[in-house]
Write an enzyme that holds these catalytic residues in place. Sequence first.
Site: not given
Length: 279
Positions: A37, A67, A70, A107, A142, A176, A179, A211, A224, A226, A256
């Site tokens: 973040r 990864h 975000y 992303h 992704e 994913d 997703h 993913h 989105d 999970h 994830e």
Amino acid sequence: MLNIGAHLSASKGFMNMAKQTEEIGGNTFQFFTRNPRGFAAKDIDIKDVERFNEYTREKGFAKILAHAPYTLNPCSAEERVRELALMIMEDDIKRMEYIPDNYYNFHPGSHVGQGEELGINFTAELLNKVVKPDQTTTILLETMAGKGSEIGRSFEQLRQIIDLVEHNEKIGVCLDTCHVYDAGYDIVNDLDGVLDRFDSIIGLSRLKAIHLNDSKNPFESHKDRHEKIGEGSLGIDAIKRIITHPKLCHLPFFLETPNELDGYAHEISLLKKLYSEVI
């Protein structure tokens, strides 16, 4: 053999993640390159990386997946945000070369009202500045759920980005499961059809990782969220078909799901059992 792992914390180094992976029954893992973040990143511990590279070769680990944070948005309307994304990704790829021949996932970004075409162009522009012909790291776009103004909600959008990248032999895709289902690709009832569509638009040779997540929301919800394996709208039967599908079973799968280590261990054990019943 099922190549399976979970998303782990990189705070204690690569060797720690390798040992945790073995403890939960996996042979690969995913990690954030820096604060997910934020933007802060730890210095590379050369000795830790050298031990990790040797250890994972001896143990026969599958390729691992880094990864991006975000907060990275390569197609922001703000130039300073795009410049920050460029700086972060350039640094991340340099770091990845300490663990060569692995994957880096990000992303594709949100165009925040500028329009899909401009967003796609900005993301491709960043990749053309980052990708080097001699790098060993493969960068993965992704697949996204399509919430808000996300780029990557369709296979066509990903293809457009790839086509605009000069050295696109270094570009692949991470699919994913949560997703794509949320985006409107029915991998529960028509997995073969979705894979045929992916192949015709992008090419299955570019699909490098998955993913593996269930979804808290129904089909085509564009949300989105999970869910744990078998507890969401995909369900255990669809997950089993995904991990044992002849076009997918050789790929590395990364969990994830909302879990701690013991939860990941349980899911890995379950998935290995399902895999062994077919393959």
